[in-house]
Write a protein that holds these residues in place. Structure first.
Motif, mmCIF file in Angstrom:
data_model
loop_
_atom_site.group_PDB
_atom_site.id
_atom_site.type_symbol
_atom_site.label_atom_id
_atom_site.label_comp_id
_atom_site.label_asym_id
_atom_site.label_seq_id
_atom_site.Cartn_x
_atom_site.Cartn_y
_atom_site.Cartn_z
ATOM 1 N N ARG A 89 0.835 -1.211 0.000
ATOM 2 C CA ARG A 89 0.000 0.000 0.000
ATOM 3 C C ARG A 89 0.863 1.251 0.000
ATOM 4 O O ARG A 89 0.365 2.342 -0.301
ATOM 5 C CB ARG A 89 -0.900 0.004 1.233
ATOM 6 C CG ARG A 89 -1.859 -1.147 1.300
ATOM 7 C CD ARG A 89 -3.049 -0.981 0.403
ATOM 8 N NE ARG A 89 -4.039 -0.075 0.979
ATOM 9 C CZ ARG A 89 -5.183 0.256 0.373
ATOM 10 N NH1 ARG A 89 -5.463 -0.241 -0.816
ATOM 11 N NH2 ARG A 89 -6.042 1.070 0.936
ATOM 12 N N THR A 90 2.139 1.130 0.359
ATOM 13 C CA THR A 90 3.017 2.300 0.387
ATOM 14 C C THR A 90 3.818 2.463 -0.899
ATOM 15 O O THR A 90 4.512 3.462 -1.067
ATOM 16 C CB THR A 90 3.993 2.206 1.566
ATOM 17 O OG1 THR A 90 4.809 1.033 1.410
ATOM 18 C CG2 THR A 90 3.251 2.140 2.893
ATOM 19 N N GLU A 91 3.706 1.479 -1.789
ATOM 20 C CA GLU A 91 4.482 1.537 -3.022
ATOM 21 C C GLU A 91 3.823 2.475 -4.027
ATOM 22 O O GLU A 91 2.608 2.435 -4.242
ATOM 23 C CB GLU A 91 4.607 0.141 -3.629
ATOM 24 C CG GLU A 91 5.505 0.076 -4.858
ATOM 25 C CD GLU A 91 5.655 -1.341 -5.384
ATOM 26 O OE1 GLU A 91 6.019 -1.491 -6.563
ATOM 27 O OE2 GLU A 91 5.380 -2.281 -4.608
ATOM 28 N N ARG A 148 -2.861 4.016 -2.198
ATOM 29 C CA ARG A 148 -1.423 4.153 -2.405
ATOM 30 C C ARG A 148 -1.072 5.637 -2.612
ATOM 31 O O ARG A 148 -1.966 6.467 -2.804
ATOM 32 C CB ARG A 148 -0.985 3.279 -3.589
ATOM 33 C CG ARG A 148 -1.138 1.801 -3.273
ATOM 34 C CD ARG A 148 -1.014 0.918 -4.505
ATOM 35 N NE ARG A 148 0.308 0.967 -5.106
ATOM 36 C CZ ARG A 148 0.636 0.296 -6.220
ATOM 37 N NH1 ARG A 148 -0.262 -0.469 -6.831
ATOM 38 N NH2 ARG A 148 1.851 0.378 -6.714
ATOM 39 N N TYR A 168 -5.586 2.434 -7.931
ATOM 40 C CA TYR A 168 -4.469 2.574 -6.991
ATOM 41 C C TYR A 168 -4.902 3.208 -5.672
ATOM 42 O O TYR A 168 -4.074 3.667 -4.896
ATOM 43 C CB TYR A 168 -3.354 3.406 -7.632
ATOM 44 C CG TYR A 168 -2.934 2.914 -8.983
ATOM 45 C CD1 TYR A 168 -2.319 1.664 -9.130
ATOM 46 C CD2 TYR A 168 -3.174 3.669 -10.135
ATOM 47 C CE1 TYR A 168 -1.947 1.191 -10.384
ATOM 48 C CE2 TYR A 168 -2.799 3.210 -11.383
ATOM 49 C CZ TYR A 168 -2.194 1.963 -11.508
ATOM 50 O OH TYR A 168 -1.832 1.505 -12.748
#
Length: 288
Positions: free
Chosen positions: A3-5, A249, A246
């Motif tokens: 989720r942080t990418e 993110r 997305y």
């Protein structure tokens, strides 16, 4: 996928477009990296928006240093009550604050006024009303700050950038009562189709963000469908409101093509036509 990418770069647009509302100071990339990624997909201009005195100074400095960046300066609606009544929990980036009263709000507004006079500052905002995060005790400070920003925008001939959360009727009331500037932008438009028609009659720009792609956002798509194309803008509000697929993110200006393509489908326009119209609209709204 984490989720942080950061999401991948989308297919570039064939026609340049502008991100009408972003927060580069809240994103992981450097300004240079963010602008390079945006340019790689033909997002050639961004409006960097300040939410407090410190962020507004940074926006003005960044716009002065980068031709692709245009600044908008303001006290966010939730910032005004924090200045007046204090913020013992430290809910904003400044951390815990003691109450400053009206004098502190006046001092902060004077700083915004001075920044708004600069040539590379193109907007005054985001300002407005937010009844989601601020309770009844903060409404008076919000409205006083909102009215002051309207006057600052008119005095310097700058666009007014509206933050409207759970406050549609009151935002429209204050604009009608105080007299909206010639160029007024509803950032992250959140009203329905009926409100879009009211905004259209008043000549207000409506800027749509990635949340218009969410499954539960049919009212936003209905509003976009009736909004005149000549009054439509696109934004990221990055790092927030990342468009589907997305969602959740990190958002950034380079993801504008994802939202624009979804908007083109709603409007029944090809993406080149909509991108060209939106760039022209942004240039008119922010005078760049």
């Amino acid at each position: 996928m984490s989720r942080t990418e950061a999401p991948p770069l989308p297919e570039p647009l064939r026609v340049p477009v502008a991100d009408s509302h972003t927060h580069l100071d809240m994103q992981d990339a450097t300004v240079e990296e963010a602008l390079a990624r945006a340019a790689a997909v033909n997002v050639t201009a961004v409006v960097q928006v300040g939410c407090d005195v410190t962020g507004s100074r940074w926006a003005a400095e960044t716009a002065a240093a980068h031709p692709a960046v245009h600044a908008s300066v303001a006290l966010h609606p939730n910032e005004a009550p924090r200045i007046v009544h204090g913020d013992p929990e430290g809910t904003a980036r400044q951390g815990a604050r003691e109450p400053g009263g009206k004098a502190a709000l006046d001092d902060a507004l004077a700083e915004i006024d001075a920044l708004a006079a600069l040539g590379h500052v193109r907007g005054v905002g985001e300002t407005g009303l937010d009844f989601f995060r601020t309770g009844p005790e903060g409404i008076a400070a919000q409205e006083e700050s909102f009215r002051a920003h309207i006057e600052i925008a008119k005095r310097h001939g700058k666009a007014l950038v509206i933050h409207d959360r759970d406050a549609h009727a009151d935002v429209l009331r204050v604009l009608a009562d105080a007299g909206a500037p010639e160029r007024t932008v509803f950032h992250c438009y959140s009203g329905d189709a009926d409100m879009a028609e009211i905004c259209a009659r008043a000549g207000y720009f409506m800027s749509f963000a990635g949340n218009m792609t969410f499954k539960n956002a049919q009212p936003l798509r209905d509003a976009l469908a009736v909004a005149p194309t000549e009054l439509v803008l696109v934004e990221t509000d990055a790092p927030f409101l990342t468009p589907a697929p997305y969602r959740g993110r990190p958002n950034a200006p380079y993801l504008i093509p994802v939202t624009l393509r979804a908007m083109a489908a709603v409007k029944g326009l090809d993406e080149d036509t909509l991108a060209a119209a939106i760039y022209d609209n942004a240039a008119r709204a922010f005078d760049f």
